[in-house]
Scaffold this active site. Structure first.
Site, PDB file in Angstrom:
ATOM      1  N   GLU A  41      -1.511  -7.057   7.308  1.00  0.00           N
ATOM      2  CA  GLU A  41      -0.150  -6.829   7.792  1.00  0.00           C
ATOM      3  C   GLU A  41       0.135  -7.731   9.000  1.00  0.00           C
ATOM      4  O   GLU A  41      -0.797  -8.222   9.652  1.00  0.00           O
ATOM      5  CB  GLU A  41       0.006  -5.346   8.184  1.00  0.00           C
ATOM      6  CG  GLU A  41       1.372  -4.962   8.745  1.00  0.00           C
ATOM      7  CD  GLU A  41       2.546  -5.319   7.847  1.00  0.00           C
ATOM      8  OE1 GLU A  41       3.258  -4.413   7.418  1.00  0.00           O
ATOM      9  OE2 GLU A  41       2.744  -6.527   7.584  1.00  0.00           O
ATOM     10  N   HIS A  89       0.773  -5.568   2.362  1.00  0.00           N
ATOM     11  CA  HIS A  89       1.527  -4.793   3.365  1.00  0.00           C
ATOM     12  C   HIS A  89       3.007  -5.200   3.372  1.00  0.00           C
ATOM     13  O   HIS A  89       3.371  -6.257   2.834  1.00  0.00           O
ATOM     14  CB  HIS A  89       0.913  -5.037   4.734  1.00  0.00           C
ATOM     15  CG  HIS A  89      -0.537  -4.705   4.773  1.00  0.00           C
ATOM     16  ND1 HIS A  89      -1.046  -3.502   5.209  1.00  0.00           N
ATOM     17  CD2 HIS A  89      -1.613  -5.421   4.350  1.00  0.00           C
ATOM     18  CE1 HIS A  89      -2.353  -3.495   5.076  1.00  0.00           C
ATOM     19  NE2 HIS A  89      -2.732  -4.636   4.550  1.00  0.00           N
ATOM     20  N   HIS A  96       0.851  -1.207   0.000  1.00  0.00           N
ATOM     21  CA  HIS A  96       0.000   0.000   0.000  1.00  0.00           C
ATOM     22  C   HIS A  96       0.879   1.246   0.000  1.00  0.00           C
ATOM     23  O   HIS A  96       2.056   1.216   0.434  1.00  0.00           O
ATOM     24  CB  HIS A  96      -0.892   0.005   1.245  1.00  0.00           C
ATOM     25  CG  HIS A  96      -0.131  -0.009   2.534  1.00  0.00           C
ATOM     26  ND1 HIS A  96       0.456   1.123   3.078  1.00  0.00           N
ATOM     27  CD2 HIS A  96       0.203  -1.029   3.356  1.00  0.00           C
ATOM     28  CE1 HIS A  96       1.082   0.797   4.185  1.00  0.00           C
ATOM     29  NE2 HIS A  96       0.956  -0.505   4.372  1.00  0.00           N
ATOM     30  N   ARG A 144      -6.029   0.707   3.878  1.00  0.00           N
ATOM     31  CA  ARG A 144      -4.905   1.275   3.138  1.00  0.00           C
ATOM     32  C   ARG A 144      -4.551   0.417   1.908  1.00  0.00           C
ATOM     33  O   ARG A 144      -4.143   0.934   0.862  1.00  0.00           O
ATOM     34  CB  ARG A 144      -3.691   1.500   4.037  1.00  0.00           C
ATOM     35  CG  ARG A 144      -3.176   0.289   4.800  1.00  0.00           C
ATOM     36  CD  ARG A 144      -2.196   0.731   5.863  1.00  0.00           C
ATOM     37  NE  ARG A 144      -1.474  -0.319   6.560  1.00  0.00           N
ATOM     38  CZ  ARG A 144      -1.869  -0.910   7.682  1.00  0.00           C
ATOM     39  NH1 ARG A 144      -3.037  -0.570   8.234  1.00  0.00           N
ATOM     40  NH2 ARG A 144      -1.149  -1.846   8.273  1.00  0.00           N
TER      41      ARG A 144
HETATM   42  O1  LIG Z   1       2.785  -2.120  10.321  1.00  0.00           O
HETATM   43  C1  LIG Z   1       3.627  -1.224  10.170  1.00  0.00           C
HETATM   44  O2  LIG Z   1       4.066  -0.456  11.044  1.00  0.00           O
HETATM   45  C2  LIG Z   1       4.240  -1.054   8.797  1.00  0.00           C
HETATM   46  O3  LIG Z   1       3.307  -1.285   7.838  1.00  0.00           O
HETATM   47  C3  LIG Z   1       5.367  -2.033   8.638  1.00  0.00           C
HETATM   48  O4  LIG Z   1       6.197  -1.743   9.648  1.00  0.00           O
HETATM   49  P1  LIG Z   1       7.706  -2.249   9.604  1.00  0.00           P
HETATM   50  O5  LIG Z   1       8.299  -1.745   8.317  1.00  0.00           O
HETATM   51  O6  LIG Z   1       8.282  -1.616  10.829  1.00  0.00           O
HETATM   52  O7  LIG Z   1       7.648  -3.749   9.662  1.00  0.00           O
END
Ligand SMILES: O=C(O)[C@H](O)COP(=O)(O)O
Length: 223
Positions: free
Chosen positions: A111, A181, A9, A58
Protein backbone atom coordinates in the site's frame (compact mmCIF):
# COMPACT_ATOMS: atom_id res chain seq x y z
CA UNK A 1 -6.48 -14.72 -24.23
CA UNK A 2 -4.73 -14.18 -20.89
CA UNK A 3 -6.69 -12.76 -17.95
CA UNK A 4 -5.59 -10.33 -15.26
CA UNK A 5 -7.55 -9.97 -12.02
CA UNK A 6 -6.76 -7.14 -9.60
CA UNK A 7 -8.34 -7.41 -6.17
CA UNK A 8 -7.95 -5.08 -3.21
CA UNK A 9 -7.62 -7.02 0.05
CA UNK A 10 -10.81 -7.57 2.03
CA UNK A 11 -11.71 -5.16 4.83
CA UNK A 12 -8.86 -4.99 7.37
CA UNK A 13 -9.17 -4.41 11.12
CA UNK A 14 -8.05 -0.80 10.59
CA UNK A 15 -10.37 -0.26 7.59
CA UNK A 16 -13.13 -1.30 10.00
CA UNK A 17 -11.92 1.34 12.52
CA UNK A 18 -11.48 3.93 9.71
CA UNK A 19 -7.78 4.32 10.52
CA UNK A 20 -5.03 5.18 8.02
CA UNK A 21 -3.04 1.97 7.53
CA UNK A 22 -0.39 2.26 4.81
CA UNK A 23 2.57 0.02 5.73
CA UNK A 24 1.22 -1.07 9.13
CA UNK A 25 0.71 -4.80 8.78
CA UNK A 26 -2.84 -5.40 10.02
CA UNK A 27 -4.88 -8.54 9.23
CA UNK A 28 -8.33 -8.92 7.72
CA UNK A 29 -11.47 -8.39 9.79
CA UNK A 30 -14.23 -11.02 9.81
CA UNK A 31 -15.99 -9.02 7.10
CA UNK A 32 -12.72 -8.97 5.14
CA UNK A 33 -12.46 -12.76 5.31
CA UNK A 34 -16.05 -13.05 4.07
CA UNK A 35 -15.23 -10.62 1.23
CA UNK A 36 -12.20 -12.74 0.27
CA UNK A 37 -14.35 -15.88 0.26
CA UNK A 38 -16.91 -14.14 -1.96
CA UNK A 39 -14.14 -13.02 -4.33
CA UNK A 40 -12.96 -16.63 -4.47
CA UNK A 41 -16.47 -17.77 -5.35
CA UNK A 42 -16.62 -15.21 -8.15
CA UNK A 43 -13.22 -16.29 -9.52
CA UNK A 44 -13.47 -20.05 -8.91
CA UNK A 45 -13.78 -21.00 -12.59
CA UNK A 46 -10.81 -18.89 -13.72
CA UNK A 47 -7.66 -21.03 -13.39
CA UNK A 48 -4.72 -18.83 -12.40
CA UNK A 49 -1.14 -19.69 -13.35
CA UNK A 50 0.50 -17.23 -10.95
CA UNK A 51 -0.43 -14.96 -8.05
CA UNK A 52 1.23 -11.74 -6.88
CA UNK A 53 0.65 -10.03 -3.54
CA UNK A 54 2.32 -7.34 -1.47
CA UNK A 55 4.30 -8.47 1.60
CA UNK A 56 1.44 -7.26 3.80
CA UNK A 57 -0.61 -9.96 5.47
CA UNK A 58 -4.02 -8.56 4.54
CA UNK A 59 -3.21 -8.94 0.82
CA UNK A 60 -1.70 -12.43 1.23
CA UNK A 61 -4.67 -13.59 3.33
CA UNK A 62 -7.07 -12.35 0.64
CA UNK A 63 -5.18 -14.17 -2.12
CA UNK A 64 -4.93 -17.48 -0.27
CA UNK A 65 -8.57 -17.43 0.89
CA UNK A 66 -9.77 -16.60 -2.63
CA UNK A 67 -7.55 -19.33 -4.15
CA UNK A 68 -8.95 -21.92 -1.74
CA UNK A 69 -12.18 -21.72 -3.71
CA UNK A 70 -10.49 -22.11 -7.11
CA UNK A 71 -11.37 -25.12 -9.24
CA UNK A 72 -7.68 -25.55 -10.21
CA UNK A 73 -6.18 -28.86 -9.06
CA UNK A 74 -2.88 -27.03 -8.45
CA UNK A 75 -1.75 -25.87 -5.00
CA UNK A 76 -0.87 -22.20 -4.35
CA UNK A 77 2.60 -22.09 -2.75
CA UNK A 78 3.93 -18.87 -1.19
CA UNK A 79 7.39 -17.92 -2.51
CA UNK A 80 9.64 -16.00 -0.13
CA UNK A 81 9.95 -12.31 -1.19
CA UNK A 82 13.67 -12.60 -1.99
CA UNK A 83 13.11 -15.87 -3.83
CA UNK A 84 15.88 -17.76 -2.02
CA UNK A 85 13.75 -20.89 -1.75
CA UNK A 86 16.10 -22.70 -4.12
CA UNK A 87 19.11 -21.87 -1.88
CA UNK A 88 17.30 -23.37 1.07
CA UNK A 89 16.96 -26.70 -0.65
CA UNK A 90 13.33 -26.03 -1.53
CA UNK A 91 13.69 -26.88 -5.18
CA UNK A 92 10.56 -27.95 -6.91
CA UNK A 93 10.90 -31.03 -9.04
CA UNK A 94 9.68 -30.64 -12.60
CA UNK A 95 6.77 -32.90 -11.68
CA UNK A 96 5.92 -30.89 -8.56
CA UNK A 97 6.12 -27.54 -10.34
CA UNK A 98 3.33 -28.75 -12.62
CA UNK A 99 1.09 -28.90 -9.54
CA UNK A 100 2.06 -25.57 -8.00
CA UNK A 101 0.68 -22.06 -8.45
CA UNK A 102 3.51 -19.74 -7.27
CA UNK A 103 2.35 -16.91 -4.98
CA UNK A 104 4.98 -14.16 -5.22
CA UNK A 105 5.08 -11.61 -2.40
CA UNK A 106 6.79 -8.34 -3.19
CA UNK A 107 7.02 -4.99 -1.35
CA UNK A 108 6.61 -3.08 -4.65
CA UNK A 109 2.88 -3.88 -4.43
CA UNK A 110 2.59 -2.61 -0.83
CA UNK A 111 0.00 0.00 0.00
CA UNK A 112 1.04 3.67 -0.33
CA UNK A 113 3.17 4.69 2.66
CA UNK A 114 0.90 7.06 4.63
CA UNK A 115 3.70 8.58 6.74
CA UNK A 116 2.54 10.52 9.80
CA UNK A 117 -1.13 9.69 9.09
CA UNK A 118 -0.60 5.98 9.76
CA UNK A 119 -2.56 4.99 12.87
CA UNK A 120 -4.69 8.16 12.79
CA UNK A 121 -8.49 8.01 12.51
CA UNK A 122 -9.58 9.37 9.12
CA UNK A 123 -12.61 11.28 10.43
CA UNK A 124 -10.59 12.87 13.25
CA UNK A 125 -7.82 13.77 10.78
CA UNK A 126 -10.43 15.51 8.59
CA UNK A 127 -11.63 17.49 11.65
CA UNK A 128 -8.04 18.57 12.33
CA UNK A 129 -6.87 19.36 8.78
CA UNK A 130 -10.20 19.81 6.91
CA UNK A 131 -12.10 17.47 4.56
CA UNK A 132 -10.55 18.95 1.40
CA UNK A 133 -6.95 18.61 2.58
CA UNK A 134 -7.51 14.98 3.64
CA UNK A 135 -9.22 14.20 0.31
CA UNK A 136 -6.22 15.67 -1.53
CA UNK A 137 -3.82 13.57 0.57
CA UNK A 138 -5.89 10.43 -0.04
CA UNK A 139 -6.78 10.77 -3.71
CA UNK A 140 -4.50 13.26 -5.52
CA UNK A 141 -1.68 12.13 -7.80
CA UNK A 142 1.21 14.30 -6.66
CA UNK A 143 0.42 15.74 -3.18
CA UNK A 144 1.87 13.46 -0.44
CA UNK A 145 0.52 13.13 3.11
CA UNK A 146 2.98 14.41 5.77
CA UNK A 147 6.23 12.39 5.35
CA UNK A 148 4.35 9.85 3.22
CA UNK A 149 4.09 8.75 -0.41
CA UNK A 150 1.90 10.52 -2.97
CA UNK A 151 0.30 8.28 -5.60
CA UNK A 152 3.09 9.20 -8.04
CA UNK A 153 5.68 7.90 -5.56
CA UNK A 154 3.70 4.67 -5.26
CA UNK A 155 3.43 4.37 -9.06
CA UNK A 156 7.21 4.77 -9.35
CA UNK A 157 7.55 1.39 -7.59
CA UNK A 158 4.38 -0.42 -8.71
CA UNK A 159 4.50 0.27 -12.45
CA UNK A 160 8.05 -0.97 -13.17
CA UNK A 161 7.21 -4.09 -11.14
CA UNK A 162 3.93 -4.50 -13.06
CA UNK A 163 5.72 -4.21 -16.41
CA UNK A 164 8.68 -6.47 -15.54
CA UNK A 165 6.68 -9.22 -13.85
CA UNK A 166 2.91 -9.14 -14.34
CA UNK A 167 2.78 -7.90 -17.94
CA UNK A 168 5.55 -10.38 -18.80
CA UNK A 169 3.40 -13.26 -17.50
CA UNK A 170 0.38 -12.01 -19.45
CA UNK A 171 2.47 -11.80 -22.62
CA UNK A 172 3.32 -15.48 -22.06
CA UNK A 173 -0.41 -16.26 -21.95
CA UNK A 174 -0.57 -16.78 -18.18
CA UNK A 175 -3.66 -15.91 -16.10
CA UNK A 176 -2.54 -13.64 -13.24
CA UNK A 177 -4.17 -12.76 -9.93
CA UNK A 178 -2.89 -9.65 -8.11
CA UNK A 179 -4.02 -9.11 -4.52
CA UNK A 180 -2.90 -5.70 -3.27
CA UNK A 181 -4.17 -2.42 -1.83
CA UNK A 182 -6.45 0.53 -2.53
CA UNK A 183 -3.72 2.90 -3.66
CA UNK A 184 -1.15 0.51 -5.06
CA UNK A 185 -3.96 -0.77 -7.30
CA UNK A 186 -5.16 2.78 -8.10
CA UNK A 187 -1.68 3.47 -9.48
CA UNK A 188 -1.87 0.31 -11.62
CA UNK A 189 -5.40 1.01 -12.91
CA UNK A 190 -4.33 4.60 -13.68
CA UNK A 191 -1.49 3.16 -15.82
CA UNK A 192 -3.65 0.49 -17.54
CA UNK A 193 -6.53 2.87 -18.35
CA UNK A 194 -4.28 5.90 -18.99
CA UNK A 195 -6.18 8.05 -16.49
CA UNK A 196 -5.26 11.71 -16.08
CA UNK A 197 -4.25 13.30 -12.77
CA UNK A 198 -7.78 14.76 -12.68
CA UNK A 199 -9.52 11.45 -13.48
CA UNK A 200 -7.57 9.50 -10.84
CA UNK A 201 -8.93 11.85 -8.15
CA UNK A 202 -12.28 10.10 -8.60
CA UNK A 203 -10.90 6.54 -8.81
CA UNK A 204 -11.98 4.37 -5.86
CA UNK A 205 -11.25 0.64 -5.53
CA UNK A 206 -13.55 -1.22 -3.08
CA UNK A 207 -12.28 -3.98 -0.79
CA UNK A 208 -12.57 -7.57 -2.02
CA UNK A 209 -14.15 -6.83 -5.43
CA UNK A 210 -12.22 -8.48 -8.31
CA UNK A 211 -11.46 -6.26 -11.33
CA UNK A 212 -11.18 -8.44 -14.45
CA UNK A 213 -9.08 -7.48 -17.49
CA UNK A 214 -8.38 -9.34 -20.74
CA UNK A 215 -4.93 -9.14 -22.32
CA UNK A 216 -4.93 -9.24 -26.14
CA UNK A 217 -2.75 -7.63 -28.81
CA UNK A 218 -0.53 -6.03 -26.17
CA UNK A 219 -3.53 -4.28 -24.58
CA UNK A 220 -5.42 -4.75 -21.33
CA UNK A 221 -9.18 -4.15 -21.49
CA UNK A 222 -11.44 -4.13 -18.44
CA UNK A 223 -14.33 -6.57 -18.76
O1 LIG B 1 -3.95 2.48 3.92
C1 LIG B 1 -5.14 2.72 4.19
O2 LIG B 1 -5.57 3.41 5.12
C2 LIG B 1 -6.19 2.16 3.26
O3 LIG B 1 -5.82 0.93 2.82
C3 LIG B 1 -6.35 3.07 2.08
O4 LIG B 1 -6.68 4.25 2.63
P1 LIG B 1 -7.35 5.38 1.73
O5 LIG B 1 -8.57 4.78 1.10
O6 LIG B 1 -7.65 6.45 2.74
O7 LIG B 1 -6.32 5.78 0.72
Amino acid sequence: MAKLVLVRHGQSLWNKKNVFTGWVDVPLSTVGIEEALKAGETLKDLEFDVVYTSVQVRALETAMIAMAKNKSEKTPVVIHPDGKMSEWGVIYSEEMSKNVIPVYRDWHLNERYYGELQGMNKAETAKTYGDEQVHIWRRSYDVPPPNGECLQDTAERTIPFFKENILKQLKEGKNVLVSAHGNSLRSIVMFIEELSKEEVLKLEIPTGVPLLFSYENDKLTRE
